[in-house]
Write an enzyme that holds these catalytic residues in place. Structure first.
Site, mmCIF file in Angstrom:
data_model
loop_
_atom_site.group_PDB
_atom_site.id
_atom_site.type_symbol
_atom_site.label_atom_id
_atom_site.label_comp_id
_atom_site.label_asym_id
_atom_site.label_seq_id
_atom_site.Cartn_x
_atom_site.Cartn_y
_atom_site.Cartn_z
ATOM 1 C CE LYS A 14 -22.037 28.944 -24.144
ATOM 2 N NZ LYS A 14 -22.272 28.722 -25.577
ATOM 3 C CG ASP A 149 -21.181 24.796 -22.851
ATOM 4 O OD1 ASP A 149 -20.032 24.477 -23.210
ATOM 5 O OD2 ASP A 149 -22.087 25.125 -23.644
HETATM 6 O O1 C5P Z 1 -22.040 18.253 -22.490
HETATM 7 P P1 C5P Z 1 -23.430 18.678 -22.803
HETATM 8 O O2 C5P Z 1 -24.466 17.809 -22.157
HETATM 9 O O3 C5P Z 1 -23.681 20.136 -22.578
HETATM 10 O O4 C5P Z 1 -23.596 18.476 -24.358
HETATM 11 C C1 C5P Z 1 -24.852 18.510 -24.986
HETATM 12 C C2 C5P Z 1 -24.764 17.821 -26.337
HETATM 13 O O5 C5P Z 1 -23.946 18.593 -27.223
HETATM 14 C C3 C5P Z 1 -24.094 16.460 -26.292
HETATM 15 O O6 C5P Z 1 -25.039 15.452 -26.050
HETATM 16 C C4 C5P Z 1 -23.495 16.341 -27.694
HETATM 17 O O7 C5P Z 1 -24.479 15.961 -28.628
HETATM 18 C C5 C5P Z 1 -23.126 17.770 -28.014
HETATM 19 N N1 C5P Z 1 -21.703 18.078 -27.735
HETATM 20 C C6 C5P Z 1 -20.723 17.535 -28.547
HETATM 21 N N2 C5P Z 1 -19.423 17.839 -28.311
HETATM 22 C C7 C5P Z 1 -19.064 18.671 -27.303
HETATM 23 C C8 C5P Z 1 -20.046 19.253 -26.464
HETATM 24 C C9 C5P Z 1 -21.370 18.934 -26.715
HETATM 25 O O8 C5P Z 1 -21.021 16.791 -29.479
HETATM 26 N N3 C5P Z 1 -17.782 18.949 -27.113
#
Ligand code: C5P
Length: 307
Positions: A14, A149
């Site tokens: 993406k 994601d």
């Molecule tokens: O959800 P995911 O594990 O992909 O997110 C990775 C990191 O990105 C999280 O630990 C956080 O630090 C950051 N993040 C965030 N806000 C979001 C998505 C991701 O702060 N909406």
């Protein structure tokens, strides 16, 4: 019918056409308005049963054309695809151990959600292997549990993600858009980029959708889309990797309709007028010496599909 002996799922990368980032929430995540766009750059995830492993337990292998990217994929339980298999196994009756093989084309730690795409593919592939018949809505919920994601690559095409990015609603798009992605050496940690964002923008406003972007997509208007591309994480990615500024500038100078850091970076995305223009733009970017390599792709494309 006999259960399949292996299942392969193709899953797209993406690019974020808009990444509007709000203040940090109580749970540590940021509220987002995130326009996801799936592009024709695919990983392939193949799962096959392993009777020597416990249900939901996985062993991983990875290959791909870029050894430096392959080397960055974790092969232990921290791999999101292994976590996807373990999570789904708790929700279907006939789970087995699995070997998960990933054929990588999506840049690793590049801001194109390659790890999330592999997890989405692993959910779909394991569900087919284990004949789980898990309803789509349930798979989307499990995907959201795995990461912000992971749900999008299940549906693909173009969609707005709200909440922490996992609550999706599809957006209408006409036609096809042509892209160049410029790869640079090394990756960027999403967590570190968000932390840098907090440092730079302690007073971030609530994120919003942009009517001009939605209208450009509905009209299939690449020029207007190029002008509407934005990424609130870009200043943070540039603060961590200042050389990306030269790469974006090289793309603009070479006639890109829009240029931005993809997600949390460091891959940069450039919108072209046509497939031919994308090839010219890619050649100009490589000649500029500001990137390690380029790939061209088009979007939108459908989400994870059994092949
Ligand atoms: O959800 P995911 O594990 O992909 O997110 C990775 C990191 O990105 C999280 O630990 C956080 O630090 C950051 N993040 C965030 N806000 C979001 C998505 C991701 O702060 N909406």
């Amino acid at each position: 019918m006999n259960a399949p002996t292996s299942v392969t799922v193709r899953v797209p990368a993406k690019v974020n056409l808009r990444l509007a980032v709000g203040p940090v929430r109580g749970d540590g995540y940021h509220g987002l308005v995130n326009v996801f766009h799936a592009v024709s750059l695919y990983d392939e995830v193949t799962v096959s049963p392993r009777s020597d492993l416990a249900p939901g337990q996985a062993v991983l292998s990875v290959d791909g054309e870029r050894p430096d990217h392959v080397a960055r994929v974790p092969l232990d339980d921290s791999n999101l695809a292994a976590r996807a298999a373990a999570l789904l196994a708790r929700h279907v009756p006939h789970a087995t151990g699995v070997h998960i093989h990933v054929h990588k084309a999506i840049p690793v730690a590049g801001g194109m959600a390659g790890g999330s795409a592999d997890a989405a593919a692993a959910l779909v592939a394991c569900d087919a292997l284990w004949e789980g018949d898990t309803p789509r809505e349930r798979l989307l919920e499990l995907a959201a549990e795995l990461g912000s994601d992971v749900a999008f690559p299940l549906i693909g095409c173009t969609a707005v993600g709200t909440g922490r990015g996992e609550q999706l609603s599809p957006l209408p798009v006409q036609g096809t858009f042509h892209w160049v992605f410029a790869l640079v050496d090394g990756g960027l940690s999403t967590t570190k980029v968000f932390a840098e964002y907090d440092r730079l923008r302690p007073d971030a406003p609530e994120p919003t959708l942009d009517d001009a972007l939605v209208a450009a997509l509905a009209a299939g208007d690449a020029r207007r889309l190029g002008a509407a591309l934005t990424n609130d994480l870009q200043p943070a990615a540039l603060a961590l990797r200042p050389e990306l500024g030269d790469l974006l500038e090289a793309g603009r100078a070479a006639g890109a309709l829009g240029a931005l850091v993809s997600g949390s970076g460091p891959t940069c995305a450039f919108l072209a007028e046509s497939a031919d223009h994308a090839r010219e733009l890619a050649a100009a970017l490589r000649a500029s010496g500001t990137c390690a390599d380029t790939v061209t792709a088009h979007g939108p494309v459908p989400g994870a599909t059994v092949v």
